[in-house]
Design a protein around this motif. Structure first.
Motif, PDB file in Angstrom:
ATOM      1  N   VAL A 198       0.750  -1.244  -0.107  1.00  0.00           N
ATOM      2  CA  VAL A 198       0.115   0.006   0.004  1.00  0.00           C
ATOM      3  C   VAL A 198       0.950   1.207   0.102  1.00  0.00           C
ATOM      4  O   VAL A 198       0.595   2.229  -0.856  1.00  0.00           O
ATOM      5  CB  VAL A 198      -0.944   0.042   1.271  1.00  0.00           C
ATOM      6  N   VAL A 199       2.019   1.295   0.745  1.00  0.00           N
ATOM      7  CA  VAL A 199       2.817   2.367   0.864  1.00  0.00           C
ATOM      8  C   VAL A 199       3.732   2.446  -0.531  1.00  0.00           C
ATOM      9  O   VAL A 199       3.718   3.622  -0.789  1.00  0.00           O
ATOM     10  CB  VAL A 199       3.968   2.142   1.837  1.00  0.00           C
ATOM     11  N   GLY A 200       3.784   1.382  -1.339  1.00  0.00           N
ATOM     12  CA  GLY A 200       4.413   1.543  -2.474  1.00  0.00           C
ATOM     13  C   GLY A 200       3.294   2.205  -3.591  1.00  0.00           C
ATOM     14  O   GLY A 200       3.952   3.071  -4.571  1.00  0.00           O
ATOM     15  N   VAL A 201       2.133   2.047  -3.707  1.00  0.00           N
ATOM     16  CA  VAL A 201       1.172   2.225  -4.557  1.00  0.00           C
ATOM     17  C   VAL A 201       0.907   3.862  -4.148  1.00  0.00           C
ATOM     18  O   VAL A 201       1.094   4.670  -4.981  1.00  0.00           O
ATOM     19  CB  VAL A 201      -0.012   1.594  -4.154  1.00  0.00           C
ATOM     20  N   ILE A 202       0.522   4.096  -2.981  1.00  0.00           N
ATOM     21  CA  ILE A 202       0.418   5.602  -2.620  1.00  0.00           C
ATOM     22  C   ILE A 202       1.766   6.413  -2.881  1.00  0.00           C
ATOM     23  O   ILE A 202       1.666   7.457  -3.371  1.00  0.00           O
ATOM     24  CB  ILE A 202       0.081   5.655  -1.014  1.00  0.00           C
ATOM     25  N   GLY A 203       2.945   6.064  -2.555  1.00  0.00           N
ATOM     26  CA  GLY A 203       4.114   6.703  -2.653  1.00  0.00           C
ATOM     27  C   GLY A 203       4.596   7.074  -4.367  1.00  0.00           C
ATOM     28  O   GLY A 203       4.891   7.993  -4.667  1.00  0.00           O
ATOM     29  N   GLY A 204       3.959   5.881  -4.972  1.00  0.00           N
ATOM     30  CA  GLY A 204       4.575   5.771  -6.319  1.00  0.00           C
ATOM     31  C   GLY A 204       3.373   6.632  -7.101  1.00  0.00           C
ATOM     32  O   GLY A 204       3.800   7.347  -8.118  1.00  0.00           O
ATOM     33  N   ALA A 205       2.301   6.863  -6.469  1.00  0.00           N
ATOM     34  CA  ALA A 205       1.254   7.496  -7.158  1.00  0.00           C
ATOM     35  C   ALA A 205       1.601   8.940  -7.191  1.00  0.00           C
ATOM     36  O   ALA A 205       1.313   9.808  -7.697  1.00  0.00           O
ATOM     37  CB  ALA A 205      -0.197   7.035  -6.817  1.00  0.00           C
ATOM     38  N   ALA A 206       2.090   9.173  -5.755  1.00  0.00           N
ATOM     39  CA  ALA A 206       2.296  10.779  -5.247  1.00  0.00           C
ATOM     40  C   ALA A 206       3.387  11.246  -6.171  1.00  0.00           C
ATOM     41  O   ALA A 206       3.239  12.234  -6.726  1.00  0.00           O
ATOM     42  CB  ALA A 206       2.844  10.772  -4.061  1.00  0.00           C
ATOM     43  N   CYS A 207       4.432  10.632  -6.519  1.00  0.00           N
ATOM     44  CA  CYS A 207       5.475  10.797  -7.280  1.00  0.00           C
ATOM     45  C   CYS A 207       5.007  11.092  -8.727  1.00  0.00           C
ATOM     46  O   CYS A 207       5.391  12.112  -9.492  1.00  0.00           O
ATOM     47  CB  CYS A 207       6.531   9.845  -7.466  1.00  0.00           C
ATOM     48  N   LEU A 208       4.283  10.339  -9.183  1.00  0.00           N
ATOM     49  CA  LEU A 208       3.725  10.271 -10.881  1.00  0.00           C
ATOM     50  C   LEU A 208       2.768  11.513 -10.829  1.00  0.00           C
ATOM     51  O   LEU A 208       2.865  12.390 -11.692  1.00  0.00           O
ATOM     52  CB  LEU A 208       2.763   9.205 -11.319  1.00  0.00           C
ATOM     53  N   ILE A 209       1.860  11.814  -9.787  1.00  0.00           N
ATOM     54  CA  ILE A 209       1.242  12.939  -9.791  1.00  0.00           C
ATOM     55  C   ILE A 209       1.864  14.228  -9.687  1.00  0.00           C
ATOM     56  O   ILE A 209       1.620  15.210 -10.256  1.00  0.00           O
ATOM     57  CB  ILE A 209      -0.049  12.787  -8.683  1.00  0.00           C
ATOM     58  N   SER A 210       2.973  14.154  -9.034  1.00  0.00           N
ATOM     59  CA  SER A 210       3.823  15.144  -8.804  1.00  0.00           C
ATOM     60  C   SER A 210       4.417  15.893 -10.068  1.00  0.00           C
ATOM     61  O   SER A 210       4.557  16.930 -10.516  1.00  0.00           O
ATOM     62  CB  SER A 210       5.031  14.887  -7.825  1.00  0.00           C
ATOM     63  N   ILE A 211       4.752  14.861 -10.924  1.00  0.00           N
ATOM     64  CA  ILE A 211       5.440  14.900 -12.280  1.00  0.00           C
ATOM     65  C   ILE A 211       4.293  15.554 -13.199  1.00  0.00           C
ATOM     66  O   ILE A 211       4.630  16.738 -13.907  1.00  0.00           O
ATOM     67  CB  ILE A 211       6.191  13.772 -12.799  1.00  0.00           C
ATOM     68  N   LEU A 212       3.205  15.183 -13.043  1.00  0.00           N
ATOM     69  CA  LEU A 212       2.109  15.760 -14.181  1.00  0.00           C
ATOM     70  C   LEU A 212       1.626  17.056 -13.439  1.00  0.00           C
ATOM     71  O   LEU A 212       1.281  17.962 -14.269  1.00  0.00           O
ATOM     72  CB  LEU A 212       1.049  14.781 -13.910  1.00  0.00           C
ATOM     73  N   TRP A 213       1.679  17.281 -12.114  1.00  0.00           N
ATOM     74  CA  TRP A 213       0.960  18.563 -11.533  1.00  0.00           C
ATOM     75  C   TRP A 213       2.033  19.749 -12.097  1.00  0.00           C
ATOM     76  O   TRP A 213       1.887  20.996 -12.349  1.00  0.00           O
ATOM     77  CB  TRP A 213       1.077  18.446 -10.083  1.00  0.00           C
ATOM     78  N   ALA A 214       3.477  19.186 -11.917  1.00  0.00           N
ATOM     79  CA  ALA A 214       4.461  20.186 -12.260  1.00  0.00           C
ATOM     80  C   ALA A 214       4.195  20.717 -13.616  1.00  0.00           C
ATOM     81  O   ALA A 214       4.683  22.131 -14.186  1.00  0.00           O
ATOM     82  CB  ALA A 214       5.752  19.786 -11.810  1.00  0.00           C
ATOM     83  N   LEU A 215       3.925  19.672 -14.433  1.00  0.00           N
ATOM     84  CA  LEU A 215       3.882  20.270 -15.932  1.00  0.00           C
ATOM     85  C   LEU A 215       2.520  20.523 -16.323  1.00  0.00           C
ATOM     86  O   LEU A 215       2.507  21.598 -17.294  1.00  0.00           O
ATOM     87  CB  LEU A 215       4.230  18.889 -16.918  1.00  0.00           C
ATOM     88  N   PHE A 216       1.405  20.275 -15.698  1.00  0.00           N
ATOM     89  CA  PHE A 216       0.179  20.604 -16.143  1.00  0.00           C
ATOM     90  C   PHE A 216      -0.916  21.135 -15.162  1.00  0.00           C
ATOM     91  O   PHE A 216      -1.912  21.629 -15.438  1.00  0.00           O
ATOM     92  CB  PHE A 216      -0.441  19.515 -17.124  1.00  0.00           C
ATOM     93  N   GLY A 217      -0.332  21.096 -13.899  1.00  0.00           N
ATOM     94  CA  GLY A 217      -0.970  21.622 -12.874  1.00  0.00           C
ATOM     95  C   GLY A 217      -1.474  23.100 -13.063  1.00  0.00           C
ATOM     96  O   GLY A 217      -0.870  23.834 -13.355  1.00  0.00           O
ATOM     97  N   ARG A 218      -2.757  23.573 -12.253  1.00  0.00           N
ATOM     98  CA  ARG A 218      -3.098  24.572 -12.144  1.00  0.00           C
ATOM     99  C   ARG A 218      -3.303  25.350 -13.659  1.00  0.00           C
ATOM    100  O   ARG A 218      -2.639  26.554 -13.914  1.00  0.00           O
ATOM    101  CB  ARG A 218      -2.041  25.640 -11.190  1.00  0.00           C
ATOM    102  N   SER A 219      -3.812  24.752 -14.708  1.00  0.00           N
ATOM    103  CA  SER A 219      -3.572  25.252 -15.807  1.00  0.00           C
ATOM    104  C   SER A 219      -4.593  26.512 -15.961  1.00  0.00           C
ATOM    105  O   SER A 219      -4.451  27.011 -17.108  1.00  0.00           O
ATOM    106  CB  SER A 219      -4.431  24.088 -16.728  1.00  0.00           C
ATOM    107  N   ASP A 220      -5.393  26.692 -15.022  1.00  0.00           N
ATOM    108  CA  ASP A 220      -6.392  28.024 -15.151  1.00  0.00           C
ATOM    109  C   ASP A 220      -5.469  29.307 -14.621  1.00  0.00           C
ATOM    110  O   ASP A 220      -5.936  30.178 -14.714  1.00  0.00           O
ATOM    111  CB  ASP A 220      -7.518  27.522 -14.200  1.00  0.00           C
ATOM    112  N   GLY A 221      -4.463  28.725 -13.952  1.00  0.00           N
ATOM    113  CA  GLY A 221      -3.557  30.123 -13.415  1.00  0.00           C
ATOM    114  C   GLY A 221      -2.636  30.645 -14.592  1.00  0.00           C
ATOM    115  O   GLY A 221      -2.493  30.108 -15.788  1.00  0.00           O
ATOM    116  N   ASP A 222      -1.927  31.649 -14.316  1.00  0.00           N
ATOM    117  CA  ASP A 222      -1.173  32.152 -15.097  1.00  0.00           C
ATOM    118  C   ASP A 222       0.433  31.694 -15.000  1.00  0.00           C
ATOM    119  O   ASP A 222       1.236  32.409 -14.576  1.00  0.00           O
ATOM    120  CB  ASP A 222      -0.998  33.824 -14.968  1.00  0.00           C
ATOM    121  N   PHE A 223       0.582  30.232 -15.289  1.00  0.00           N
ATOM    122  CA  PHE A 223       1.747  29.682 -15.080  1.00  0.00           C
ATOM    123  C   PHE A 223       2.354  29.487 -16.570  1.00  0.00           C
ATOM    124  O   PHE A 223       3.590  28.642 -16.429  1.00  0.00           O
ATOM    125  CB  PHE A 223       1.804  28.533 -14.088  1.00  0.00           C
TER     126      PHE A 223
END
Length: 300
Positions: A198-223
């Motif tokens: 479970v720790v592996g799934v949560i931690g791995g998902a957090a790392c994957l979401i972090s990469i996607l968030w850094a590239l595409f997160g807050r698309s409605d903002g002026d970033f």
């Protein structure tokens, strides 16, 4: 011949008309006669006074203001002299831990600090990786050589910096103490080991979401787009202390992950040992594979 000699003697300049050249000038003439031709150089030296009227509009090294000097000094501040902006940024990133508040903000309207998605992604990427290190530490075969508390060690690693892993990695290389009695697993250790997949799934998902968030997160903002965010990341890594710490953590994990996994392959299910061995060199992915393939029954 005698007549010619007499004429030459008589034609010599009288002594009274011969110029008496000072020794210094004769020496100069001799040097000039024997040396190669060179450009004409003025023999009279002209001394110019360097002092001049100060122009109020000019800027010199002595005209630097005290505030500018203070700004230059702040660039070399010690590590404990953290600015208020850095503290505010750290608090905002902590509140956006695992993107819980930002996601709830989009669902139920809970207010969350708005920071640059690239900095949020970098922060949560390191946190997700650190989260998965807990089961790895609690299943390390050389963990008993460390006399301190693994709970405290991982807590410092999780909420401060993984620099605390450096002394642990050195201590675990010591020879085992024959008189040392292994400690009983703590409650945190049991939970992390039993729930390693479970720790592996949560931690791995957090790392994957972090990469996607850094590239595409807050698309409605002026970033901006990916190129603008990449430009921000380069500037962020070159100017912000938090970014230095995150990159330092990532570099240490790249070294420590294959090291610890490689020495604990006996904890992995036998049919998955080779796969985990090769994947251990892939950041994050190797640790996820270790946790998913961990033989929990053997460890507990």
């Amino acid at each position: 011949m005698a007549l010619i000699s007499t004429i030459n003697i008589n034609l010599r300049r009288p002594a009274s008309f011969q110029l008496k050249t000072p020794v210094l000038f004769r020496r100069r003439e001799a040097v000039a006669f024997n040396s190669k031709p060179r450009k004409k150089v003025l023999t009279d030296s002209v001394f110019v006074c360097p002092a001049s009227r100060r122009n109020s509009n000019s800027t010199t090294a002595t005209d630097v203001s005290v505030s500018e000097l203070d700004d230059n000094t702040r660039k070399g501040d010690p590590v404990w002299a953290i600015s208020s902006d850095t503290i505010n940024s750290l608090v905002g990133l902590s509140l956006n831990f695992f993107f819980i508040l930002p996601l709830m903000n989009s669902v139920v309207g809970i207010h969350a600090p708005v920071l640059h998605p690239m900095s949020e992604g970098l922060f949560n990427f390191v946190i997700g990786w650190t989260f998965m290190f807990a089961p790895l530490l609690f299943t390390d075969r050389n963990r008993d050589r460390y006399k301190g508390s693994l709970d405290v060690l991982w807590g410092f690693q999780m909420f401060l910096t993984n620099t605390f892993l450096i002394p642990y990695m050195a201590i675990r290389l010591n020879k085992p103490d024959a008189e040392y009695t292994p400690k009983k697993a703590s409650q945190l250790g049991l939970v992390m080991v039993n729930g390693a997949p479970v720790v592996g799934v949560i931690g791995g998902a957090a790392c994957l979401i972090s990469i996607l968030w850094a590239l595409f997160g807050r698309s409605d903002g002026d970033f901006g787009g990916v190129a603008d965010r990449w430009e921000f990341l380069v500037s962020y890594l070159g100017s912000e202390r938090l970014a230095y710490a995150f990159i330092w953590d990532i570099c240490l994990y790249i070294v420590f992950q294959p090291w610890l996994i490689g020495e604990n392959l006996q904890n992995v299910k036998e049919n998955n040992a080779n796969l985990v061995k090769y994947l251990s060199f892939v950041p994050v992915v190797g640790l996820v594979a270790y946790l998913l393939c961990l033989d929990v029954d053997e460890e507990v």
